[in-house]
Design a protein around this motif. Sequence first.
Motif, short mmCIF file in Angstrom:
data_model
loop_
_atom_site.label_atom_id
_atom_site.label_comp_id
_atom_site.label_asym_id
_atom_site.label_seq_id
_atom_site.Cartn_x
_atom_site.Cartn_y
_atom_site.Cartn_z
N LEU A 68 -21.21 19.83 -1.44
CA LEU A 68 -21.61 19.25 -2.72
C LEU A 68 -22.54 18.05 -2.50
O LEU A 68 -22.27 17.19 -1.65
N ASP A 69 -23.61 18.01 -3.24
CA ASP A 69 -24.55 16.88 -3.16
C ASP A 69 -23.95 15.64 -3.82
O ASP A 69 -22.94 15.71 -4.54
N ASP A 70 -24.59 14.51 -3.58
CA ASP A 70 -24.19 13.28 -4.26
C ASP A 70 -24.22 13.51 -5.78
O ASP A 70 -25.18 14.08 -6.32
N GLY A 71 -23.18 13.10 -6.46
CA GLY A 71 -23.12 13.27 -7.91
C GLY A 71 -22.50 14.59 -8.34
O GLY A 71 -22.25 14.78 -9.53
N LEU A 74 -16.22 19.00 -7.85
CA LEU A 74 -15.35 20.08 -8.31
C LEU A 74 -13.93 19.54 -8.38
O LEU A 74 -13.59 18.59 -7.65
N VAL A 75 -13.11 20.15 -9.20
CA VAL A 75 -11.69 19.83 -9.23
C VAL A 75 -10.94 21.07 -8.75
O VAL A 75 -11.02 22.13 -9.38
N VAL A 76 -10.26 20.95 -7.61
CA VAL A 76 -9.51 22.06 -7.03
C VAL A 76 -8.03 21.70 -7.10
O VAL A 76 -7.61 20.69 -6.54
N GLY A 77 -7.26 22.54 -7.77
CA GLY A 77 -5.90 22.13 -8.09
C GLY A 77 -6.02 21.03 -9.13
O GLY A 77 -6.60 21.23 -10.20
N GLU A 78 -5.56 19.86 -8.82
CA GLU A 78 -5.78 18.72 -9.71
C GLU A 78 -6.56 17.62 -9.00
O GLU A 78 -6.68 16.50 -9.51
N ALA A 79 -7.11 17.96 -7.82
CA ALA A 79 -7.77 16.94 -7.00
C ALA A 79 -9.29 17.07 -7.08
O ALA A 79 -9.84 18.15 -6.82
N PRO A 80 -9.99 15.99 -7.41
CA PRO A 80 -11.45 16.00 -7.35
C PRO A 80 -11.91 16.11 -5.90
O PRO A 80 -11.33 15.48 -5.00
N VAL A 81 -12.93 16.92 -5.64
CA VAL A 81 -13.48 17.03 -4.29
C VAL A 81 -14.97 16.78 -4.33
O VAL A 81 -15.66 17.15 -5.28
N ARG A 82 -15.47 16.10 -3.30
CA ARG A 82 -16.89 15.80 -3.16
C ARG A 82 -17.30 16.08 -1.72
O ARG A 82 -16.45 16.22 -0.84
N ALA A 98 -11.96 26.65 -9.16
CA ALA A 98 -12.38 25.26 -9.11
C ALA A 98 -13.06 24.91 -10.44
O ALA A 98 -13.89 25.67 -10.94
N VAL A 99 -12.68 23.79 -11.02
CA VAL A 99 -13.20 23.39 -12.33
C VAL A 99 -14.47 22.57 -12.15
O VAL A 99 -14.54 21.67 -11.31
N TRP A 100 -15.47 22.89 -12.95
CA TRP A 100 -16.75 22.16 -12.95
C TRP A 100 -17.14 21.92 -14.41
O TRP A 100 -17.63 22.82 -15.07
N GLY A 101 -16.85 20.73 -14.92
CA GLY A 101 -17.11 20.47 -16.33
C GLY A 101 -16.26 21.39 -17.18
O GLY A 101 -15.05 21.47 -17.02
N ASP A 102 -16.90 22.13 -18.10
CA ASP A 102 -16.15 23.08 -18.92
C ASP A 102 -16.16 24.49 -18.31
O ASP A 102 -15.69 25.44 -18.94
#
Length: 274
Positions: A68-71, A74-82, A98-102
């Motif tokens: 993932l680029d800066d900015g 994703l949210v995997v499970g309940e954890a944000p990942v960068r 993996a959640v990305w916005g809506d």
Amino acid sequence: MTTEATTTDLQEFTENWLEWYRAQEARIADPHGFLAITNLHWLDERPRRFPDAPGAWRTGPDGVVVDLDDGEELVVGEAPVRGEHRFGVLAERGGVEAVWGDAVIEVAKRGGHDIVRPRHPDAPLRTAFTGTPAYAPDPRWAVTGRYVPFDEPRPTTVGAAVEGLEHVYDAPGRIEFDLLGRRLSLTAFPGHGAGRLMVLFTDATSGVTTYAANRVLTVGPPAADGTLVLDFNRAANLPCAYTDLATCPLPPAENRLPVAIEAGLRIPRERGGS
């Protein structure tokens, strides 16, 4: 008295079917269901970016990786990942969302291949969905059958809605039943839930009034004597009936029934059904 009882039974049968039908429609119209898929991306060792998902994606012996680029997040499970995130080796027919916005980014393995399938609620196929045509429920299509287990599960390879892809199931047995004056049988695959079975089939309506490639029937656990009910009123469409972005399995050759089962879900409007 008999007529009244029969009328009451038919009303209950119809109400139960309507409850099942509404649940089917709710699943297919879900904001992140199969109608929301915007593309089917096949991964390899080359990092690639896609217009409908963040990051650069690749796969290899250690499984799926996204950078993932800066900015980007994703949210995997309940954890944000960068940054770099490793999804690891996925199980066949398994996956991670993996959640990305809506949107939801589905990361999965199908037919031995790792895929990414973004699901966006505003996908045109989903927003235009108006429901699936179906035959009126009729108790004559609910028949009692007998489950005959194999001595041991039989690995069964079937094709897929996507050309060149194959699925392998361990078939635990077959179901024998009488319908329209014919003795018929269907090879069963494991279903979702303990003891439940899944049957993939086509019949003489396939490609005429029902989807050509397949329909699916879920069957409850057999009784102690092997009996069970096959209610073809609940013959459902798999996702490939609505979208080319699904990798659904096809029925084994022996599950092509030589009778017309005018019950269950019909060809979706998305495929020209009415």
